[in-house]
Design an enzyme around this catalytic site. Structure first.
Site: not given
Length: 270
Positions: A15, A131, A145, A149
């Site tokens: 989006s 990634s 976070y 990844k």
């Protein structure tokens, strides 16, 4: 699929930002593009938008079924949906950490698993997982976070070896700092500690500055297109100047020098 279409692409998190730029790049290259967002978004500019929550298995399966109903096949999957989390690692509860992994890691596995039967029956397919350079290096105050990844990197490389015999390849695209609304929507710790308040604020300011001067989403989108269409794809593709620098540093510099540069970049005592 018409003669003008080179394939059918499904992109999660399309989006805005990297996802939207990628959807536009693929459409311009000749793909029939389906994008997803968690909340309903109107279709426009030749991109068919579908509502999909990557943390919901039923939602994912329904989305893939709808793409197959409309297009009959899926040639390319771009797993882009993801969220961030900024704060000291001990400031997040296990529940919050699990929620982060549920989107960034298990969201990818849900969509991939839903698409693979179709790709296997086709005897071809390409999966591009978004990634980050934080899948290559540590990142203080982005520990959880970065962990997601790193998990995506290991999952993608391993999956690629499993799927090559079916004519399916899995590749990674690793952006650096990109000019998106990522920082505005980033998750904050659910159990903040006063001892981290000052440095957390500094890290947020550093991230904001880096994003404001970072690469345009179109830079990442062009890298995704390259990874999607390469006849003999590489294992990973860095996107943007910073990402290239980080990849070089990680591969060729001594560990102690990497550690020093990392702390310097994050304004931490060396």
């Amino acid at each position: 699929m018409s003669n003008k279409e080179i394939g059918v692409a499904l992109i999660t998190g399309a989006s805005s930002g990297i996802g939207l730029a990628t959807a536009n790049a693929l459409r311009q290259a000749g793909y029939r593009v389906f994008g997803t967002s968690r909340r309903a978004v109107a279709s426009a500019d030749g991109i068919t938008m579908l509502s999909c929550d990557v943390t919901d298995e039923v939602s994912v399966k329904n989305t893939v079924a709808e793409v197959l109903k409309q297009a009959g096949r899926i040639d390319l999957l771009v797993n882009n949906a993801g969220i961030g989390l900024l704060g000291g690692a001990e400031e997040s509860s296990a529940v919050q950490a699990q929620a982060l992994f549920d989107v960034n890691v298990f969201g990818i596995t849900r969509v991939t698993n839903a698409v693979l039967p179709t790709m296997r029956s086709q005897g071809k397919g390409r999966i591009v997982n978004i990634s980050s350079v934080l899948g290559l290096i540590p990142s203080p105050y982005n520990a959880l976070y970065a962990a997601t990844k790193h998990a995506v990197e290991g999952y993608s490389e391993s999956l690629d070896h499993e799927l090559r015999t079916f004519g399916i390849r899995v590749v990674l695209v690793e952006p650096g700092l990109t000019r998106t609304s990522f920082e505005e929507s980033i998750t904050r710790p659910d159990q903040p500690l006063a001892v981290y308040d000052s440095v957390r604020a500094d890290m947020a300011a550093l991230m904001r500055e880096g994003i404001n001067t970072g690469d345009a989403p179109e830079v990442v989108a062009s890298t995704v297109l390259k990874a999607a269409t390469a006849s003999a794809p590489g294992r990973r593709y860095t996107a943007g100047k910073l990402a290239h620098q980080v990849s070089f540093m990680r591969r060729f510099l001594p560990e102690r020098m990497v550690d020093k540069n990392l702390r310097k970049f994050n304004n931490l005592p060396v």
